[in-house]
Design a protein around this motif. Sequence first.
Motif, PDB file in Angstrom:
ATOM      1  N   SER A   1      43.313  27.033  50.251  1.00 37.49           N
ATOM      2  CA  SER A   1      44.207  26.522  49.204  1.00 37.49           C
ATOM      3  C   SER A   1      43.732  26.941  47.818  1.00 37.49           C
ATOM      4  N   THR A   2      42.420  26.966  47.618  1.00 36.16           N
ATOM      5  CA  THR A   2      41.874  27.421  46.341  1.00 36.16           C
ATOM      6  C   THR A   2      42.298  28.852  46.069  1.00 36.16           C
ATOM      7  N   ILE A   3      42.165  29.703  47.062  1.00 35.98           N
ATOM      8  CA  ILE A   3      42.516  31.108  46.897  1.00 35.98           C
ATOM      9  C   ILE A   3      44.024  31.284  46.777  1.00 35.98           C
ATOM     10  N   ASN A   4      44.780  30.582  47.606  1.00 32.01           N
ATOM     11  CA  ASN A   4      46.231  30.745  47.613  1.00 32.01           C
ATOM     12  C   ASN A   4      46.880  30.263  46.322  1.00 32.01           C
ATOM     13  N   THR A   5      46.315  29.224  45.713  1.00 33.94           N
ATOM     14  CA  THR A   5      46.945  28.636  44.521  1.00 33.94           C
ATOM     15  C   THR A   5      46.371  29.138  43.207  1.00 33.94           C
ATOM     16  N   ARG A   6      45.185  29.778  43.235  1.00 33.29           N
ATOM     17  CA  ARG A   6      44.500  30.041  41.970  1.00 33.29           C
ATOM     18  C   ARG A   6      44.131  31.505  41.714  1.00 33.29           C
ATOM     19  N   THR A   7      44.276  32.374  42.701  1.00 36.29           N
ATOM     20  CA  THR A   7      43.854  33.758  42.479  1.00 36.29           C
ATOM     21  C   THR A   7      44.858  34.530  41.633  1.00 36.29           C
ATOM     22  N   ILE A   8      44.343  35.524  40.941  1.00 32.10           N
ATOM     23  CA  ILE A   8      45.182  36.483  40.239  1.00 32.10           C
ATOM     24  C   ILE A   8      45.279  37.737  41.103  1.00 32.10           C
ATOM     25  N   TYR A   9      46.310  38.526  40.872  1.00 31.88           N
ATOM     26  CA  TYR A   9      46.479  39.763  41.629  1.00 31.88           C
ATOM     27  C   TYR A   9      45.624  40.854  40.995  1.00 31.88           C
ATOM     28  N   MET A  10      44.745  41.408  41.804  1.00 34.82           N
ATOM     29  CA  MET A  10      43.863  42.471  41.313  1.00 34.82           C
ATOM     30  C   MET A  10      43.524  43.378  42.494  1.00 34.82           C
ATOM     31  N   LYS A  11      44.097  44.561  42.506  1.00 38.67           N
ATOM     32  CA  LYS A  11      43.938  45.459  43.648  1.00 38.67           C
ATOM     33  C   LYS A  11      42.556  46.091  43.658  1.00 38.67           C
TER      34      LYS A  11
ATOM     35  N   SER B   1      39.026  44.200  57.165  1.00 38.76           N
ATOM     36  CA  SER B   1      40.223  44.571  57.916  1.00 38.76           C
ATOM     37  C   SER B   1      41.199  45.289  56.979  1.00 38.76           C
ATOM     38  N   LEU B   2      42.297  45.751  57.531  1.00 45.98           N
ATOM     39  CA  LEU B   2      43.246  46.553  56.751  1.00 45.98           C
ATOM     40  C   LEU B   2      44.155  45.715  55.848  1.00 45.98           C
ATOM     41  N   GLU B   3      44.009  44.411  55.886  1.00 46.21           N
ATOM     42  CA  GLU B   3      44.810  43.575  54.986  1.00 46.21           C
ATOM     43  C   GLU B   3      44.481  43.907  53.531  1.00 46.21           C
ATOM     44  N   PRO B   4      45.478  43.896  52.642  1.00 46.38           N
ATOM     45  CA  PRO B   4      45.244  44.261  51.238  1.00 46.38           C
ATOM     46  C   PRO B   4      44.180  43.375  50.582  1.00 46.38           C
ATOM     47  N   ASP B   5      43.285  44.011  49.852  1.00 47.04           N
ATOM     48  CA  ASP B   5      42.241  43.293  49.105  1.00 47.04           C
ATOM     49  C   ASP B   5      42.725  43.164  47.663  1.00 47.04           C
ATOM     50  N   VAL B   6      43.448  42.098  47.386  1.00 47.89           N
ATOM     51  CA  VAL B   6      44.127  41.962  46.086  1.00 47.89           C
ATOM     52  C   VAL B   6      43.797  40.642  45.386  1.00 47.89           C
ATOM     53  N   TYR B   7      42.722  39.987  45.810  1.00 46.52           N
ATOM     54  CA  TYR B   7      42.403  38.657  45.275  1.00 46.52           C
ATOM     55  C   TYR B   7      41.292  38.711  44.228  1.00 46.52           C
ATOM     56  N   ALA B   8      41.401  37.835  43.244  1.00 45.30           N
ATOM     57  CA  ALA B   8      40.306  37.595  42.301  1.00 45.30           C
ATOM     58  C   ALA B   8      40.458  36.187  41.740  1.00 45.30           C
ATOM     59  N   LEU B   9      39.412  35.401  41.845  1.00 45.43           N
ATOM     60  CA  LEU B   9      39.401  34.084  41.222  1.00 45.43           C
ATOM     61  C   LEU B   9      38.922  34.244  39.789  1.00 45.43           C
ATOM     62  N   ALA B  10      39.627  33.607  38.866  1.00 45.33           N
ATOM     63  CA  ALA B  10      39.374  33.809  37.441  1.00 45.33           C
ATOM     64  C   ALA B  10      39.069  32.481  36.760  1.00 45.33           C
ATOM     65  N   PRO B  11      37.787  32.098  36.689  1.00 49.32           N
ATOM     66  CA  PRO B  11      37.407  30.830  36.055  1.00 49.32           C
ATOM     67  C   PRO B  11      37.968  30.685  34.636  1.00 49.32           C
ATOM     68  N   TYR B  12      38.382  29.501  34.313  1.00 50.03           N
ATOM     69  CA  TYR B  12      38.960  29.117  33.020  1.00 50.03           C
ATOM     70  C   TYR B  12      40.398  29.611  32.881  1.00 50.03           C
ATOM     71  N   LEU B  13      40.605  30.906  33.136  1.00 48.84           N
ATOM     72  CA  LEU B  13      41.964  31.446  33.095  1.00 48.84           C
ATOM     73  C   LEU B  13      42.864  30.697  34.074  1.00 48.84           C
TER      74      LEU B  13
ATOM     75  N   LYS C   1      52.333  39.292  30.018  1.00 45.56           N
ATOM     76  CA  LYS C   1      51.854  40.539  30.610  1.00 45.56           C
ATOM     77  C   LYS C   1      50.411  40.304  31.035  1.00 45.56           C
ATOM     78  N   ALA C   2      50.137  40.518  32.308  1.00 36.51           N
ATOM     79  CA  ALA C   2      48.804  40.258  32.835  1.00 36.51           C
ATOM     80  C   ALA C   2      48.338  41.453  33.650  1.00 36.51           C
ATOM     81  N   ALA C   3      47.117  41.922  33.368  1.00 34.51           N
ATOM     82  CA  ALA C   3      46.574  43.066  34.101  1.00 34.51           C
ATOM     83  C   ALA C   3      45.099  43.223  33.769  1.00 34.51           C
TER      84      ALA C   3
END
Length: 354
Positions: A201-211, A219-231, A243-245
């Motif tokens: 739930s922490t990852i699903n609700t709080r991560t930003i998209y970052m490839k 595994s071959l699942e996309p590695d697109v997660y990043a947890l961003a403290p404070y943000l 705009k976020a990137a």
Amino acid sequence: MKKSRGRTGRKRGRKRLQSFMGGVNCSHKLEYIKLKKWLKDRGFEDSHLRPAQFWDTGRGLMATKALQAGDLVVSLPEKCLLTTGTVLSSCLGEYIVKWKPPVSPLIALCTFLIAEKHAGEKSLWKPYLDVLPKTYTCPVCLEHDVVSLLPEPLRKKAEEQRATVHELYMSSKAFFSSLQPLFAENTGTIFNYSALKWAWSTINTRTIYMKHSQRECFSLEPDVYALAPYLDLLNHSPNVQVKAAFNEQTRSYEIRTNSRCKKYKEVFICYGPHDNQRLLLEYGFVAMNNPHSCVYVTSDTLLKCFPPLDKQRNAKISILKDHDFLENLTFGWDGPSWRLLTALKLLSLGADEL
């Protein structure tokens, strides 16, 4: 007789109300002081955002100066981000690299969160872990009795989500057991189902998209997660644009607003053009006055509108099923969706039109 307030009294009343509506500054609390110091040691500098408690959205970030369209809201250095790279650099890395079949990037991050939470005071990420929610309200974390009260389309999605997370846990138990040399306590106690639901739930609700580039150890699942403290204290509003990137030049994850924000008001970002069913399913909340709100029409409700004696009824249903037109049928502010209209049109066709 009670004396009526004059103009000055009314102005003071409005100011007090505006102050309350603007939120209560929480930056004096120890957990936020420690988090800001921890982030500063990693190169983060912030001068116009403060943690605050708001009456309608709960915890969020308050602007200490007015923001204009195009302004930088936050810039979080790469060193502050929690990614699969962070996990591989930890003591878990060697176990992940040698495990076959490879674990997913999602499980790697879940494992790291659970392990660091278990480490307590010894964790380098403790200041961040201390401000994460202890519980979540997305369906996977709700009691079964509560899920059963949800509208049918949402309940079905919720049950699918719960089944997916439970399968993820069951399929990862052998990997969790392989980590036993790292812990004095039994891994079955540390990496239990409740712990996985919290981490997921922490990852699903709080991560930003970052490839991230594909690694052989995952595994071959996309590695697109990043947890961003404070943000990740920034709340969602469907009425703002940002705009976020990740900025390759500054090596920081940056958010710029395309909307104005008044001083001492809550700063929002937009998670995407999601309806309230999607928001509740993925994030555990609904948005007031959501322009993307819609009502989901079930296939059973749809079919009740047409005579059961239609000789071509089964053929029509078969066509709709084959083309996936019995799911995600919605009715929004602008009326029926294209998918719903298409399904209705097909069901309305006469014998000579099909």
